[in-house]
Design an enzyme around this catalytic site. Structure first.
Site, PDB file in Angstrom:
ATOM      1  CB  ALA A  37      -4.645  -3.025 -17.874  1.00 35.42           C
ATOM      2  CE1 TYR A  73       1.510  -4.209 -21.389  1.00 36.12           C
ATOM      3  CE2 TYR A  73       1.210  -3.149 -19.272  1.00 36.12           C
ATOM      4  CZ  TYR A  73       1.434  -4.292 -20.016  1.00 36.12           C
ATOM      5  OH  TYR A  73       1.583  -5.504 -19.390  1.00 36.12           O
ATOM      6  CB  CYS A 124      -3.951  -8.495 -16.080  1.00 36.41           C
ATOM      7  SG  CYS A 124      -3.865  -6.937 -16.968  1.00 36.41           S
ATOM      8  N   PRO A 184      -4.280  -2.109  -9.909  1.00 37.76           N
ATOM      9  CG  PRO A 184      -4.512  -0.574 -11.625  1.00 37.76           C
ATOM     10  CD  PRO A 184      -3.834  -0.766 -10.316  1.00 37.76           C
ATOM     11  N   GLY A 225      -0.956  -4.732  -4.294  1.00 42.77           N
ATOM     12  CA  GLY A 225      -1.206  -5.666  -5.376  1.00 42.77           C
ATOM     13  C   GLY A 225      -1.232  -7.087  -4.873  1.00 42.77           C
TER      14      GLY A 225
END
Length: 363
Positions: free
Chosen positions: A62, A186, A25, A23, A332
């Site tokens: 996310a 988070y 963003c 993941p 990533g």
């Protein structure tokens, strides 16, 4: 056969290979109005190009369970049906081209309401589409971030329900894997660590109390997520505070202990990252620097794991799997550089990967 290109079966789902997209963003959604949090043409192009490139599983960035759960106003969300419908376009393409669609659902907690990173990433106020962040305790992430409002027990239950609702919508949107975001400082990660969780109620203090919220979220999601489909959990294996001699921390020992509990509660794979909950700690990065954390979890708990962190070369990734350190690798930044990394890996390792017929002449 190359270990990297062996199918991976979790519950009744078989993923074509073990090259997975982590993941990341994109900060590219509309911040407000009817299209807030809705995937758009940028997201479609971003995800589908990696599917055309042969990636076995793609996890979305996310994706927030509520508007206030976004890291930034420009993040994706899955709190309404408009978002669900837009995601169907992406998941349909991924499935058509042999890639498993997965979604990471999360809540940013005290690190919410920030600007895009290429604009400095500073906290945003209400006049900039921002909002007041919340957290387990009234402790700011750093000197730039505001002090979050401390969540009440009732609010914690409400957010747990939002995770379950997000999982229901994820299924309706066509996703086949759901990952709960418990890493990188988070909200769930904030509850786990004594560095950020100073509560004295049933959600703070002991290991059992600090992990309570995470396990309640897992239970709520597992209850609505189909029995035949896998559930992932992303963890920061360490805050890197103990390694820096800097006070109370979430540690690798804690991660192994939690992994055993997650397995009992129906988690099928642990996505092992690190850091993000403490500002200004020194992280000794290098090729595969987080792989030993994943390897330890796998060896001591038997829970399947995915390794992530500066995995860039096909032989490096192949070695991680062949040596039994992980069950899959998550790429990533390398997939940002090269959407067709899986094709290059197949060529270098003498393996095969599905090719869209439109690209057959170049295979």
């Amino acid at each position: 056969m190359s270990a990297l290109f062996e199918p991976c079966t979790l519950r009744s789902l078989t993923i074509a290979n073990r090259i997975w997209m982590a993941p990341m963003c994109q900060y590219s959604a509309e911040p407000c109005g009817p299209d807030a949090g809705v995937p758009n043409d940028w997201h479609f192009s971003h995800y589908t190009s990696r599917a055309s490139g042969g990636t076995g599983l793609i996890l979305t960035e996310a994706t927030a369970v509520s508007p206030e759960g976004r890291i930034s106003p420009f993040d994706l969300g899955i709190w309404n049906d408009t978002q669900v419908e837009a995601f169907r376009r992406i998941t349909g393409f991924l499935k058509e081209h042999g890639t498993t669609p997965g979604i990471q659902i999360g809540h940013a907690g005290r690190k919410a309401s920030t600007d895009r990173p290429w604009r400095g990433g500073a906290p945003l106020g209400p006049d900039q589409h921002g909002w007041q962040p919340v957290g387990p305790s009234p402790a700011a992430f750093d000197e730039r971030h505001p002090v979050p409002d401390e969540l009440t027990a009732a609010q914690i239950k409400e957010i747990t329900g939002q995770f379950a609702d997000a999982a229901r919508r994820a299924l309706a949107a066509g996703f086949e894997v759901v990952e709960i975001h418990g890493a990188h400082g988070y909200l769930i990660g904030e509850f786990l660590s004594p560095h950020s969780n100073h509560r004295t109620d049933e959600y703070g203090g002991s290991f059992e109390n600090r992990t309570r919220f995470a396990l309640e979220v897992v239970d709520a999601v597992r209850e609505v997520w189909p029995e035949e489909l896998p559930l992932f959990f992303r963890i920061s294996a360490t805050d890197w505070l103990a390694e820096n001699g800097a006070g109370e921390s979430w540690t690798v020992d804690d991660t192994v202990r939690l992994a055993r509990l997650l397995k009992e509660h129906g988690v099928d794979l642990l996505d092992v990252s690190s850091g993000g909950n403490a500002a200004s700690v020194r992280v000794p990065t290098g090729p595969g620097y987080q792989v030993p954390f994943a390897a330890r979890v796998r060896a001591e708990t038997g829970l399947p794991v995915a390794a992530v962190g500066l995995i860039t070369e096909p032989e490096q990734a192949e070695g991680i799997l062949a040596d039994g350190e992980a069950d899959a690798v998550l790429l990533g930044r390398e997939l940002l550089r090269d959407p067709y990394w899986a094709r290059r890996a197949a060529r270098e390792l003498g393996a095969a990967v599905a090719v869209p017929p439109q690209y057959g002449r170049a295979a």
